[in-house]
Design a protein around this motif. Structure first.
Motif, PDB file in Angstrom:
ATOM      1  N   ASP A 112       0.827  -1.213   0.000  1.00 26.13           N
ATOM      2  CA  ASP A 112       0.000   0.000   0.000  1.00 26.13           C
ATOM      3  C   ASP A 112       0.860   1.262   0.000  1.00 26.13           C
ATOM      4  O   ASP A 112       0.531   2.250  -0.675  1.00 26.13           O
ATOM      5  CB  ASP A 112      -0.916  -0.014   1.222  1.00 26.13           C
ATOM      6  CG  ASP A 112      -1.824   1.196   1.292  1.00 26.13           C
ATOM      7  OD1 ASP A 112      -2.655   1.360   0.380  1.00 26.13           O
ATOM      8  OD2 ASP A 112      -1.706   1.982   2.249  1.00 26.13           O
ATOM      9  N   SER A 113       1.965   1.239   0.731  1.00 26.44           N
ATOM     10  CA  SER A 113       2.839   2.413   0.806  1.00 26.44           C
ATOM     11  C   SER A 113       3.442   2.737  -0.559  1.00 26.44           C
ATOM     12  O   SER A 113       3.487   3.912  -0.972  1.00 26.44           O
ATOM     13  CB  SER A 113       3.959   2.172   1.823  1.00 26.44           C
ATOM     14  OG  SER A 113       4.623   0.948   1.559  1.00 26.44           O
ATOM     15  N   ALA A 124       0.787   4.217  -2.842  1.00 26.91           N
ATOM     16  CA  ALA A 124       0.504   5.623  -2.526  1.00 26.91           C
ATOM     17  C   ALA A 124       1.579   6.533  -3.108  1.00 26.91           C
ATOM     18  O   ALA A 124       1.276   7.580  -3.697  1.00 26.91           O
ATOM     19  CB  ALA A 124       0.412   5.807  -1.009  1.00 26.91           C
ATOM     20  N   ALA A 171      -4.252  13.599  -2.795  1.00 17.97           N
ATOM     21  CA  ALA A 171      -4.844  12.600  -1.886  1.00 17.97           C
ATOM     22  C   ALA A 171      -3.851  11.469  -1.608  1.00 17.97           C
ATOM     23  O   ALA A 171      -3.714  11.017  -0.458  1.00 17.97           O
ATOM     24  CB  ALA A 171      -6.129  12.049  -2.490  1.00 17.97           C
ATOM     25  N   ALA A 172      -3.146  11.029  -2.652  1.00 16.47           N
ATOM     26  CA  ALA A 172      -2.168   9.956  -2.480  1.00 16.47           C
ATOM     27  C   ALA A 172      -1.004  10.421  -1.615  1.00 16.47           C
ATOM     28  O   ALA A 172      -0.521   9.691  -0.738  1.00 16.47           O
ATOM     29  CB  ALA A 172      -1.667   9.485  -3.844  1.00 16.47           C
ATOM     30  N   SER A 207      -1.095  12.831   0.633  1.00 17.60           N
ATOM     31  CA  SER A 207      -1.604  12.982   1.996  1.00 17.60           C
ATOM     32  C   SER A 207      -1.630  11.637   2.710  1.00 17.60           C
ATOM     33  O   SER A 207      -1.248  11.532   3.894  1.00 17.60           O
ATOM     34  CB  SER A 207      -3.006  13.593   1.960  1.00 17.60           C
ATOM     35  OG  SER A 207      -3.548  13.686   3.263  1.00 17.60           O
ATOM     36  N   LYS A 208      -2.047  10.604   2.011  1.00 16.97           N
ATOM     37  CA  LYS A 208      -2.065   9.253   2.578  1.00 16.97           C
ATOM     38  C   LYS A 208      -0.642   8.798   2.913  1.00 16.97           C
ATOM     39  O   LYS A 208      -0.396   8.219   3.988  1.00 16.97           O
ATOM     40  CB  LYS A 208      -2.706   8.291   1.588  1.00 16.97           C
ATOM     41  CG  LYS A 208      -2.734   6.842   2.045  1.00 16.97           C
ATOM     42  CD  LYS A 208      -3.395   5.966   0.985  1.00 16.97           C
ATOM     43  CE  LYS A 208      -3.441   4.514   1.416  1.00 16.97           C
ATOM     44  NZ  LYS A 208      -4.102   3.651   0.398  1.00 16.97           N
ATOM     45  N   LEU A 209       0.278   9.055   2.004  1.00 13.39           N
ATOM     46  CA  LEU A 209       1.666   8.657   2.212  1.00 13.39           C
ATOM     47  C   LEU A 209       2.239   9.322   3.456  1.00 13.39           C
ATOM     48  O   LEU A 209       2.911   8.678   4.273  1.00 13.39           O
ATOM     49  CB  LEU A 209       2.489   9.035   0.973  1.00 13.39           C
ATOM     50  CG  LEU A 209       3.921   8.516   0.891  1.00 13.39           C
ATOM     51  CD1 LEU A 209       3.953   6.995   0.820  1.00 13.39           C
ATOM     52  CD2 LEU A 209       4.621   9.110  -0.330  1.00 13.39           C
ATOM     53  N   THR A 232       0.482  10.737   6.025  1.00 12.30           N
ATOM     54  CA  THR A 232      -0.266  10.387   7.237  1.00 12.30           C
ATOM     55  C   THR A 232       0.101   9.001   7.758  1.00 12.30           C
ATOM     56  O   THR A 232       0.339   8.810   8.960  1.00 12.30           O
ATOM     57  CB  THR A 232      -1.777  10.447   6.957  1.00 12.30           C
ATOM     58  OG1 THR A 232      -2.121  11.765   6.531  1.00 12.30           O
ATOM     59  CG2 THR A 232      -2.571  10.088   8.199  1.00 12.30           C
ATOM     60  N   LYS A 233       0.185   8.017   6.848  1.00 15.02           N
ATOM     61  CA  LYS A 233       0.370   6.628   7.264  1.00 15.02           C
ATOM     62  C   LYS A 233       1.830   6.177   7.291  1.00 15.02           C
ATOM     63  O   LYS A 233       2.189   5.266   8.049  1.00 15.02           O
ATOM     64  CB  LYS A 233      -0.419   5.698   6.332  1.00 15.02           C
ATOM     65  CG  LYS A 233      -1.928   5.853   6.416  1.00 15.02           C
ATOM     66  CD  LYS A 233      -2.653   4.840   5.542  1.00 15.02           C
ATOM     67  CE  LYS A 233      -2.484   3.418   6.032  1.00 15.02           C
ATOM     68  NZ  LYS A 233      -3.279   2.444   5.221  1.00 15.02           N
ATOM     69  N   TYR A 234       2.673   6.798   6.461  1.00 18.10           N
ATOM     70  CA  TYR A 234       4.003   6.217   6.263  1.00 18.10           C
ATOM     71  C   TYR A 234       5.147   7.208   6.445  1.00 18.10           C
ATOM     72  O   TYR A 234       6.258   6.953   5.993  1.00 18.10           O
ATOM     73  CB  TYR A 234       4.079   5.586   4.860  1.00 18.10           C
ATOM     74  CG  TYR A 234       3.026   4.538   4.625  1.00 18.10           C
ATOM     75  CD1 TYR A 234       3.084   3.307   5.276  1.00 18.10           C
ATOM     76  CD2 TYR A 234       1.946   4.784   3.776  1.00 18.10           C
ATOM     77  CE1 TYR A 234       2.109   2.349   5.084  1.00 18.10           C
ATOM     78  CE2 TYR A 234       0.963   3.829   3.569  1.00 18.10           C
ATOM     79  CZ  TYR A 234       1.044   2.605   4.226  1.00 18.10           C
ATOM     80  OH  TYR A 234       0.082   1.658   4.039  1.00 18.10           O
TER      81      TYR A 234
END
Length: 274
Positions: free
Chosen positions: A178-179, A182, A200-201, A203-205, A207-209
């Motif tokens: 998933d990382s 993203a 969005a991608a 931001s996900k990267l 926030t999560k990684y």
């Protein structure tokens, strides 16, 4: 210590660090301890010399020490394609591309059916800007083994650099991490002009990684020509002991910051030639 054991231990510690499961300093200490113990038990253990070279590159930024460890491993096992690939990666990271290509081709010649050797050759060619040949060799590796590394991750980046981001999207769907998806969506959607999806991608990267993907986040910002933020994330990557830093000098996605005085200063921190 069995050569398989020292490789497993150091790989595990690297994975734990890169996944944010343990602090980088602790993981690197444990990996170094395992390698030093292996070498104390058997100074002629080639795998231990390779793993020491990995630590000297990724942790110490001791390029001369890494070269010595790698050459020692190759002298002990000259017919080992994995060691030749490792030597090629190290040479390429320093910008010694002719040497890297020669080593990669030796690895391919030793075992033409080894998918990882074709992938390594493609990675070197990609860093050199030989994108058509890089894509062909990465595809050759994937034909031999669909699980070849870095496989679709590298192929996606090559397509983006070739100006073919639309061809990257189906490759990204093949990636199980998933990382990595993203990260690749962030650069691919940006190249397609689909900024909202790229945002969005990214931001996900973040926030999560953020704890393990600081270098990749810096790559995204560099591609977007946001140099100030790119350097902020490069500094974070340095503080976190990010293993991706070893390719800073030659990473194609960082080209937009090469002319910035901060880039030369950052290379100096990594003991890399400007």
């Amino acid at each position: 210590m069995n050569p398989d054991n020292v490789s497993v231990v150091t790989t595990l510690r690297n994975w734990e660090v890169n996944s944010g499961l343990i602090p980088a300093e602790e993981g690197h200490r444990l990996a170094r301890k395992a390698v030093e113990r292996a070498l104390a038990l058997n100074p002629n253990l080639a795998e231990a010399h390779i793993q020491m070279g990995r630590i000297e590159r990724q942790v110490d930024f001791d390029w001369a020490g890494a070269d010595a460890s790698i050459q020692r491993a190759i002298a002990l096992e000259p017919g080992n394609p994995e060691f030749l690939r490792f030597a090629a990666n190290s040479a390429a990271d320093l910008g010694r591309f002719d040497e890297a290509l020669q080593l990669d081709r030796r690895a391919v010649d030793l075992d033409p059916l080894n998918a990882d050797s074709w992938e390594s050759l493609g990675e070197t060619e990609s860093s050199m800007g030989q994108l058509d040949q890089a894509a062909a060799d990465v595809k050759k590796g994937l034909e031999l083994s669909p699980d070849a590394w870095p496989g679709p991750i590298l192929l996606s980046q090559i397509y983006v650099m070739q100006g073919r981001p639309q061809d990257a999207l189906p490759e990204i769907e093949l990636i199980r991490y998933d990382s990595a998806r993203a990260f690749l969506h962030a650069i691919t959607y940006y190249a397609l002009g689909r900024k909202k999806e790229s945002d969005a991608a990214l931001s996900k990267l973040i926030t999560k990684y953020h704890a393990s993907y600081a270098f990749q986040i810096a790559e995204v910002y560099a591609l977007r020509n946001q140099s100030d933020v790119a350097f902020e994330w490069l500094d974070r990557a340095y503080a976190q002991g990010d293993s991706g830093l070893i390719e800073t000098k030659v990473n194609p996605l960082l080209k937009s910051v090469h002319g910035d005085p901060r880039f030369a200063a950052f290379l100096k921190k990594l003991n890399l030639p400007n």
